[in-house]
Design a protein around this motif. Structure first.
Motif, PDB file in Angstrom:
ATOM      1  N   HIS A 258      70.562  -7.143  64.892  1.00 42.26           N
ATOM      2  CA  HIS A 258      69.939  -6.593  66.133  1.00 42.26           C
ATOM      3  C   HIS A 258      69.421  -5.498  65.774  1.00 42.26           C
ATOM      4  CE1 HIS A 258      73.034  -8.892  68.519  1.00 42.26           C
ATOM      5  NE2 HIS A 258      72.050  -9.905  68.018  1.00 42.26           N
ATOM      6  N   ASP A 273      65.673  -1.487  67.774  1.00 44.65           N
ATOM      7  CA  ASP A 273      66.182  -2.694  68.218  1.00 44.65           C
ATOM      8  C   ASP A 273      65.117  -4.113  67.760  1.00 44.65           C
ATOM      9  OD1 ASP A 273      67.370  -4.890  69.427  1.00 44.65           O
ATOM     10  OD2 ASP A 273      67.854  -3.527  71.271  1.00 44.65           O
ATOM     11  N   ARG A 275      65.091  -7.021  68.512  1.00 42.45           N
ATOM     12  CA  ARG A 275      64.909  -8.096  69.683  1.00 42.45           C
ATOM     13  C   ARG A 275      63.806  -7.786  70.453  1.00 42.45           C
ATOM     14  NH1 ARG A 275      71.292  -7.584  71.531  1.00 42.45           N
ATOM     15  NH2 ARG A 275      70.550  -5.340  70.923  1.00 42.45           N
ATOM     16  N   ASN A 276      63.669  -6.523  70.672  1.00 45.91           N
ATOM     17  CA  ASN A 276      62.555  -6.202  71.647  1.00 45.91           C
ATOM     18  C   ASN A 276      61.477  -5.022  70.962  1.00 45.91           C
ATOM     19  OD1 ASN A 276      64.196  -3.789  71.627  1.00 45.91           O
ATOM     20  ND2 ASN A 276      64.689  -3.798  73.780  1.00 45.91           N
ATOM     21  N   TYR A 277      61.915  -4.831  69.746  1.00 45.98           N
ATOM     22  CA  TYR A 277      60.990  -3.663  68.907  1.00 45.98           C
ATOM     23  C   TYR A 277      61.009  -2.378  69.396  1.00 45.98           C
ATOM     24  CZ  TYR A 277      59.981  -8.469  67.200  1.00 45.98           C
ATOM     25  OH  TYR A 277      60.093  -9.796  66.788  1.00 45.98           O
ATOM     26  N   GLY A 278      61.872  -2.041  69.851  1.00 47.22           N
ATOM     27  CA  GLY A 278      61.823  -0.529  70.760  1.00 47.22           C
ATOM     28  C   GLY A 278      62.499   0.317  69.837  1.00 47.22           C
ATOM     29  N   ASP A 400      63.181 -16.939  65.248  1.00 47.53           N
ATOM     30  CA  ASP A 400      64.359 -17.262  66.221  1.00 47.53           C
ATOM     31  C   ASP A 400      65.099 -18.039  65.519  1.00 47.53           C
ATOM     32  OD1 ASP A 400      66.097 -17.681  68.111  1.00 47.53           O
ATOM     33  OD2 ASP A 400      64.677 -18.689  69.701  1.00 47.53           O
TER      34      ASP A 400
END
Length: 492
Positions: A258, A273, A275-278, A400
């Motif tokens: 993650h 992160d 998962r959302n590339y933040g 995924d």
């Protein structure tokens, strides 16, 4: 008072299935109770006094407060062929290190039993364990060489030329490498076959490489501050992230897949992160970081010059100060890595190797089917065969990892719509006038009368035929009767 007992089925044919299910439930309860008894180990962290910080506690103080067996895990090897690259095996038992000036060694670091030690007489750029602690790969000056645990050279991969970084995907049996020209290569070590090799288009110089342990995607850090994600199925980056305005020095991904940490030459360290590339956290370090690594329980270690800083809970919250800090004197850090299932951090530096204690870094309980630190030779052979049977094809590597168990909703909807069009055709509505309805009724009456007349005619014809047949039968019977000789003299 209500009856709390479970109602059993009345019919006899269900009694057997009911008993089998009840037996399975009892067995599962017994196994779970046994598992809770066996897995009682729990990890702990270092706690300081009120007027003291954790990073002020030295390794000597930690060693004095521990038992003899745990204290022996802190040691230092002074070697003269550095700087050194290190690699722990997945079960946390075997250690492999290689110096840039040709020194390669492998040993059981818990018992200090030496497996092999030799000098390749040329530069070494990286070392990597393969699927078992009996095989390892060494990226030498020109090519990648495969050795066994006795130091015998088994194979030379001449298709991998001037490799700088290595990593291994254990569930796919793929050795991933990147050379000085930024060419990525995936090699299947079970067959000795090169799966794919390409240079990403418009890609800058690759300075670091790691893998995501969840989906087996390879991450690379570039000199222009970007981090790219690659799979063997596509010759372009699946994801590109701009992580820093300066060159990336090292990257690492945690065991959950993650979070990703990236360090750059401008002394910045950022946690992302995936998962959302933040960007979750951003830190400014005191020096240029050389290497980073995540532990099994989420601790983050950073090597800055000759100092190692370890942070706790840095992904979720902002860490204002390090958890543990260790200084190596005049030795410059080259590579760091946490040991699985042990509270140990290995440091490869310019003059050898150092093992320090980090309370709370490793997982307390291990899965013997996944990685067994105490496996015998027979168990190792069985595990190797099982891994080969469960080998995952490289075509299944994607961002995924759960894409196979998902349903393609769009295609299913399209198929349902097509089937509904074929099976359920709406008939056209036919409207009749009253005059037409009367004509249809008259035609029906005429048709019924004709059928009745035909039926009566057929019945009469059948009766006449029956009478004729009866007459013919009677004549034949009279003709066949016996006669007397004197009947001709009788009077008529």
């Amino acid at each position: 008072m209500e009856n709390t007992r479970k109602r059993r089925p009345k019919y006899g044919k269900f009694k057997k299935t009911y008993r089998l299910e009840a037996r399975k439930i009892r067995d599962l309860n017994k196994q779970s109770s046994k598992a809770t008894v066996l897995l009682q180990e729990s990890g702990g962290y270092l706690e300081a006094d009120e007027h003291e910080h954790c990073y002020q506690v030295s390794q000597n103080e930690i060693v004095k407060s521990l038992d003899i067996t745990t204290a022996k895990k802190h040691f230092e090897l002074n070697l003269g062929f550095g700087p050194y690259f290190i690699d722990y095996f997945r079960n946390g038992r075997q250690l492999l290190f290689g110096g840039e000036r040709g020194h390669v060694a492998a040993f059981d670091w818990l018992t200090k039993d030496l497996l092999c030690e030799f000098n390749v007489r040329e530069s070494v750029h990286d070392v990597q364990w393969l699927h078992m602690p009996t095989l390892f790969a060494v990226a030498q000056k020109d090519w990648v060489h495969i050795y066994d645990k006795q130091g015998t050279e088994l194979h030379c991969l001449k298709k991998l030329f001037r490799v700088k970084k290595l990593t291994f995907l254990p569930y796919h049996f793929l050795l991933v490498s990147v050379n000085e020209s930024s060419v990525l290569s995936w090699t299947d070590v079970s067959m000795g076959k090169l799966i794919t090799s390409y240079r990403p288009p418009k890609a800058k110089l690759i300075t670091s490489m790691c893998q995501n342990p969840v989906n087996a995607v390879v991450l690379t850090g570039h000199s222009n501050g970007t981090v790219s994600m690659f799979t063997p199925n596509m010759k372009e980056a699946v994801v590109k992230m701009l992580c820093s305005p300066a060159a990336i020095s090292d990257i690492a991904v945690d065991i959950t897949g993650h979070y990703m940490v990236s360090t750059s030459v401008d002394r910045s360290m950022k946690i992302w992160d995936v998962r959302n590339y933040g960007c979750l956290q951003s830190y400014k370090l005191k020096g240029i970081p050389n290497c980073v690594d995540f532990s099994q329980r989420g601790l983050l270690s950073v090597g800055i010059g000759n100092v190692v800083e370890i942070y706790k809970d840095c992904c979720n919250d902002t860490a204002t100060e390090p958890y543990i800090r260790h200084k190596l004197g005049l030795n410059t850090i080259k590579h760091i890595q946490f040991c699985n299932y042990e509270d140990v951090l290995g440091i490869g530096h310019s003059h050898g190797f150092t093992s320090i204690l980090v309370p709370g870094a490793g997982e307390a309980n291990f899965d013997a089917f996944e990685s067994n630190p105490f496996m015998t030779n027979s168990q190792r052979r069985e595990m190797e065969v099982k891994q080969l049977l469960d080998k995952i094809q490289p075509d299944l590597i994607s961002l995924d990892p759960f894409a196979l168990r998902k349903v393609n909703v769009k295609s299913v909807k399209e198929k349902l719509e097509e089937n509904s069009k074929l099976l359920y055709v709406k008939p056209k509505e036919i409207k009749f006038d009253e005059s037409k309805k009367r004509g249809i009724q008259k035609a029906k009456v005429k048709k019924s009368l004709k059928q009745e007349a035909l039926r009566t005619h057929v019945q009469e014809v059948m009766k006449e035929k029956k009478k004729e047949l009866q007459c013919e039968e009677a004549q034949q019977n009279n003709a066949n009767q016996s006669f007397n000789v004197l009947d001709r003299f009788r009077r008529k």
